[in-house]
Write an enzyme that holds these catalytic residues in place. Structure first.
Site, short mmCIF file in Angstrom:
data_model
loop_
_atom_site.label_atom_id
_atom_site.label_comp_id
_atom_site.label_asym_id
_atom_site.label_seq_id
_atom_site.Cartn_x
_atom_site.Cartn_y
_atom_site.Cartn_z
CG ASP A 66 43.18 40.23 48.48
OD1 ASP A 66 42.97 40.32 47.26
OD2 ASP A 66 43.26 41.21 49.23
CG ASP A 68 46.27 45.17 45.32
OD1 ASP A 68 47.31 45.84 45.31
OD2 ASP A 68 45.83 44.56 44.33
#
Length: 241
Positions: A66, A68
């Site tokens: 991922d 953020d």
């Protein structure tokens, strides 16, 4: 006279003991803080013949990452974010067009992310999977890749499934063989459908002493030797650093 002197000495020792106790408490607190926040090193050693053989008979695996609050944290101009201290400079900034309006993002890299990517790219095929818009996510991934060619495969918001309060990520769209793919993500909702193919990580915003990525390296080092990552991750659902 002797009684007054004795009382004076007792009062002196009482005050001195309290001061000493306060100093010891402060020293212990500072020592714990230093130990907790000191840098973590992860030394790489040559593989033994047995380890090299083991790697040769298991499938090379895919590590999905991922963006953020996992690898980076960003905020855009015009929005005050309490999670970033005023005056802390970003590692880089991006200017993208969203709905015909230019938006500037200020991006902070999680501590040790460059070292982390260098190491895990030697062990796994890396895939970026973010719920962010492609125009933003692609620009961030380009910066993290820095021309190394280690973050070529990328999936964005259009590849996610909307939920009531977020998005889920379909790992089977990346690889049908779920024994050889897993994700590192700060959002449990992202891997809700694949709980045995996930390693949680705590959300990161601005803590410069964070070592969560470094703490994952021993786990990631070991997982590449397994034939099925689910056999390990199914029993270790709380590996957040």
């Amino acid at each position: 006279m002797w009684k007054q002197l004795e009382m004076g000495l007792r009062a002196f020792w009482l005050i001195a003991s309290r001061i000493w106790g306060c100093l010891c408490f402060t020293l212990r607190k500072q020592t714990r803080s230093i130990i907790q926040h000191q840098s973590v090193k992860y030394d790489l050693f040559p593989l033994s013949p047995l380890s090299r053989h083991r790697l040769s008979i298991v499938k090379r695996k895919i590590l999905v990452l991922d963006l953020d609050e996992t690898l980076i944290h960003s905020h855009h101009d015009g929005v005050v974010r309490q999670t970033v201290r005023p005056g802390v400079p970003p590692d880089f900034s991006l200017k993208v067009i969203i709905d015909r309006h230019p938006v500037r993002f200020f991006v902070h890299k999680r501590p040790h992310v460059d070292f982390f990517l260098d190491i895990v790219s030697q062990w796994y095929e890396l895939v970026i999977y973010t719920a962010s818009m492609e125009i933003y996510g692609a620009a961030v991934a380009d910066k993290l890749d820095a021309g190394r060619g280690i973050l070529k495969r990328r999936f964005y918001r259009q590849h996610c499934t909307p939920l009531f309060c977020g998005y889920t990520k379909d790992l089977s769209s990346i690889c049908e063989d779920l024994s050889s793919i897993f994700i590192v993500d700060n959002s449990p909702g992202a891997y809700k459908t694949y709980p045995f193919n996930a390693i949680p990580i705590k959300s990161w915003f601005s803590d410069p002493t964070d070592v969560a990525l470094l703490n994952l390296l021993p786990v990631l080092d070991a997982l590449r030797f397994t034939s099925d990552v689910r056999s390990i991750l199914a029993r270790n659902l709380h590996l957040a650093g």
